[in-house]
Design a protein around this motif. Structure first.
Motif, PDB file in Angstrom:
ATOM      1  N   ILE A  10     -22.795  13.638  39.238  1.00  0.00           N
ATOM      2  CA  ILE A  10     -22.676  13.017  37.904  1.00  0.00           C
ATOM      3  C   ILE A  10     -23.572  13.603  37.167  1.00  0.00           C
ATOM      4  O   ILE A  10     -23.499  14.066  35.796  1.00  0.00           O
ATOM      5  N   GLU A  11     -24.744  14.033  37.503  1.00  0.00           N
ATOM      6  CA  GLU A  11     -25.877  14.606  36.765  1.00  0.00           C
ATOM      7  C   GLU A  11     -25.416  16.048  36.290  1.00  0.00           C
ATOM      8  O   GLU A  11     -25.674  16.528  35.097  1.00  0.00           O
ATOM      9  N   GLN A  12     -24.767  16.885  37.251  1.00  0.00           N
ATOM     10  CA  GLN A  12     -24.192  18.229  36.850  1.00  0.00           C
ATOM     11  C   GLN A  12     -23.426  18.251  35.728  1.00  0.00           C
ATOM     12  O   GLN A  12     -23.164  18.884  34.946  1.00  0.00           O
ATOM     13  N   ARG A  13     -22.443  16.901  35.640  1.00  0.00           N
ATOM     14  CA  ARG A  13     -21.323  16.852  34.737  1.00  0.00           C
ATOM     15  C   ARG A  13     -22.106  16.599  33.309  1.00  0.00           C
ATOM     16  O   ARG A  13     -21.427  17.013  32.409  1.00  0.00           O
ATOM     17  N   VAL A  14     -23.311  15.802  33.614  1.00  0.00           N
ATOM     18  CA  VAL A  14     -24.022  15.474  32.137  1.00  0.00           C
ATOM     19  C   VAL A  14     -24.728  16.798  31.503  1.00  0.00           C
ATOM     20  O   VAL A  14     -24.429  17.109  30.241  1.00  0.00           O
ATOM     21  N   TRP A  15     -25.188  17.697  32.630  1.00  0.00           N
ATOM     22  CA  TRP A  15     -25.596  18.933  32.202  1.00  0.00           C
ATOM     23  C   TRP A  15     -24.723  19.791  31.596  1.00  0.00           C
ATOM     24  O   TRP A  15     -24.935  20.682  30.848  1.00  0.00           O
ATOM     25  N   ASP A  16     -23.625  19.964  32.039  1.00  0.00           N
ATOM     26  CA  ASP A  16     -22.355  20.754  31.586  1.00  0.00           C
ATOM     27  C   ASP A  16     -22.016  20.376  30.302  1.00  0.00           C
ATOM     28  O   ASP A  16     -21.928  21.378  29.656  1.00  0.00           O
ATOM     29  N   GLY A  17     -21.796  19.175  30.112  1.00  0.00           N
ATOM     30  CA  GLY A  17     -21.440  18.435  28.790  1.00  0.00           C
ATOM     31  C   GLY A  17     -22.513  19.069  27.530  1.00  0.00           C
ATOM     32  O   GLY A  17     -22.342  19.208  26.471  1.00  0.00           O
ATOM     33  N   PHE A  18     -23.972  18.936  28.280  1.00  0.00           N
ATOM     34  CA  PHE A  18     -25.098  19.232  27.313  1.00  0.00           C
ATOM     35  C   PHE A  18     -24.649  20.457  27.040  1.00  0.00           C
ATOM     36  O   PHE A  18     -25.034  20.820  25.596  1.00  0.00           O
ATOM     37  N   ALA A  19     -24.492  21.588  27.616  1.00  0.00           N
ATOM     38  CA  ALA A  19     -24.650  22.859  27.288  1.00  0.00           C
ATOM     39  C   ALA A  19     -23.348  23.072  26.038  1.00  0.00           C
ATOM     40  O   ALA A  19     -23.546  23.958  25.285  1.00  0.00           O
TER      41      ALA A  19
END
Length: 530
Positions: A10-19
């Motif tokens: 889930i945190e990686q998904r947030v990170w990818d969306g941030f970029a």
């Protein structure tokens, strides 16, 4: 700092969306079409959300301080641990919507761009010395703990509309609702912490935009805005502030363009604005002001509005009901005052209060109401009478101005000793303290008629030696000669009495001096428009 590989799925998904600046929504599929602020999902229940919605605060910290370009737009997350961005510069836009924070947010000394914590649940936020280049939004959030913005600087707006804000000391305490709620005896008697209880601690806050806490803002505890500079105004229309054991709003030396405490605004606790400056309008139209619980239990200490030394362009003091507690406007200065019959409680303190004009609503515009308004003031102070008389003279109502000044003298009389009160009553009855000089004319006519009748009975003695002929006696002219102290008609020096009428003559001479002097003073005052 956590590396990408250390992040959960889930945190990686947030990170990818941030970029990419994409919006990441962790809510269930069937809820994503809903506005997270519409009440379909309560962020206060976020402690029960599972791992599929959990993001560690440490992961957000790593993301925001990674130096990677992007923007954080996250909805429906349970954020575990403490999000600590103290003394950190975050060059990214930050928007968290419908999120549940397990621990208070630390933004002390941080530097942020526009930031939104909208529809979230937070157990407090520390933004001491926070710098925001843009807007700071908390709309529709639940903040169970103090919101600290002491000496923060926000170049845009601060939005608290719809927020439920509770001071840390009151979290977990119950306040009765309904008739026995905060407005009633049970609410006022509820066991609350003693001393200052602040839900918003924002002394020295500097804003270039406005602070908006409109309909839906509910605060348990006080709003502390001492020395704040709100360039765009303070807008609390329809807000409810509950702090019956302390100040509902403390804004000493606050400076703002506009202050709207109106349209259903309710304060349970004093509103304190001593020394505040409102360049345009301060409105309390339709507000309910309840001073709460008096300090030490003494009703004399109950204050609904303390605005000593206030400076405002326009003061709209037209609440929905008469304030419960004192209204203190001593030494305040306003250009335009709006009021009505419910504006002024029995304890209204107006010594030194100045205004350029009054725009009354309803019966508040009558002179009788204004005289009752001044008569209700505690103790005697001449300035409120003189200020009102000056306004009447300004609008060309000189007769009303004189009546106000006459009322001032009558009020002053009650502060004098027995001799002073007796003399005052004599002046009032004869010449209306000089503001009714025509009364002196009536007394002169009455005394002239009385003297003429008394001296027409004969028995006068001539002052001519040997009883020679002199000026013929005329009772009317003789009476006038006694009453008029200046000049003479030759009667008083030519005739005299040896009976009681001689004493009456002396009394008429004394009355003439008093009445003539008072009449001259009254005419002079009228000509000078005083």
């Amino acid at each position: 700092m956590l590396a990408y590989a250390e992040l959960s799925e889930i945190e990686q998904r947030v990170w990818d969306g941030f970029a990419t600046g994409a919006h990441v929504d962790l809510r269930p599929e069937d809820a994503r079409a809903e506005d997270p602020r519409d009440g379909a999902e309560d962020p206060c229940d976020g402690a029960a959300w599972g791992a599929e919605r959990t993001v560690r605060a440490a992961a957000l910290h790593a993301l925001l301080t990674s130096g990677t370009p992007g923007a954080l737009r996250l909805t429906g997350a349970r954020i575990t641990g403490r999000l600590d961005l103290a003394d950190t510069a975050v060059p990214h836009a930050l928007t968290l919507t419908g999120c549940h924070f397990e621990q208070p947010v630390m933004l002390r000394g941080a530097q942020l761009r526009s930031t939104g914590l909208v529809g979230c649940r937070l157990p407090g936020l520390d933004g001491w010395l926070l710098r925001v280049d843009g807007n700071l939004f908390f709309e529709d959030s639940v903040i169970d703990g103090r919101l600290t913005l002491t000496r923060a600087h926000i170049t845009g707006e601060l939005r608290l509309s719809g927020v439920r804000l509770t001071a840390r000391e009151l979290v977990g305490t119950d306040t009765p609702e309904g008739p026995d709620g905060p407005d009633g005896p049970a609410g006022r008697a509820a066991a609350l912490p003693a001393g200052d209880v602040w839900a918003l601690w924002a002394g020295g806050l500097v804003m270039e935009g406005g602070l908006f806490g409109r309909h839906g803002l509910t605060v348990r505890g006080g709003l502390r805005l001492v020395g704040a500079q709100l360039g765009g105004g303070l807008f609390l229309e329809g807000a409810e502030l509950h702090n019956p054991c302390g100040d509902a709003l403390s804004g000493e030396d606050l400076s703002t363009g506009t202050m709207m405490l109106s349209d259903g605004f309710r304060a349970h606790g004093p509103i304190r604005l001593p020394g505040a400056t409102v360049r345009s309008r301060l409105s309390l139209h339709g507000a309910v002001l309840d001073g709460g619980r008096p300090t030490g239990g003494d009703p004399a200490d109950l204050v609904a509005l303390d605005a000593q030394r206030l400076k405002a362009g326009e003061l709209r003091l037209t609440p929905a009901a008469t304030p419960t507690g004192a209204v203190d406007l001593q030494e305040a200065q306003v250009t335009v005052l709006h009021d009505h019959a419910r504006s002024w409680p029995a304890d209204s303190r107006l010594d030194g209060f100045t205004y350029t004009s009054i725009h009354p609503d309803g019966d508040a515009g009558t002179l009788a109401h204004r005289l009752d308004w001044l008569a209700a003031l505690p103790g005697y102070a001449p300035q409120p009478y003189e200020q009102l008389a000056a306004w009447y003279r300004k609008i060309g109502h000189d007769d009303d101005a004189r009546r106000v000044l006459l009322a001032k003298q009558r009020r002053r009389r009650h502060t004098l000793g027995p001799a002073g009160r007796a003399w005052g009553r004599l002046l009032d009855a004869t010449v209306g303290y000089g503001y009714r000089p025509w009364q002196a004319g009536l007394w002169l006519l009455l005394l002239t008629a009385l003297g003429t009748a008394l001296f027409s009975g004969g028995g006068q003695q001539s002052t001519q030696s040997g009883g020679g002929s002199g000026t013929p006696f005329n009772p009317l002219v003789y009476t006038l000669d006694l009453l008029v102290p200046i000049g003479g008609f030759g009667q008083r020096s030519a005739w005299y009495w040896t009976d009681y009428r001689q004493t009456v003559g002396y009394l008429l001479v004394a009355a003439g001096w008093v009445l003539t002097t008072a009449a001259v003073a009254g005419i002079t005052r009228a000509l000078n428009r005083n």
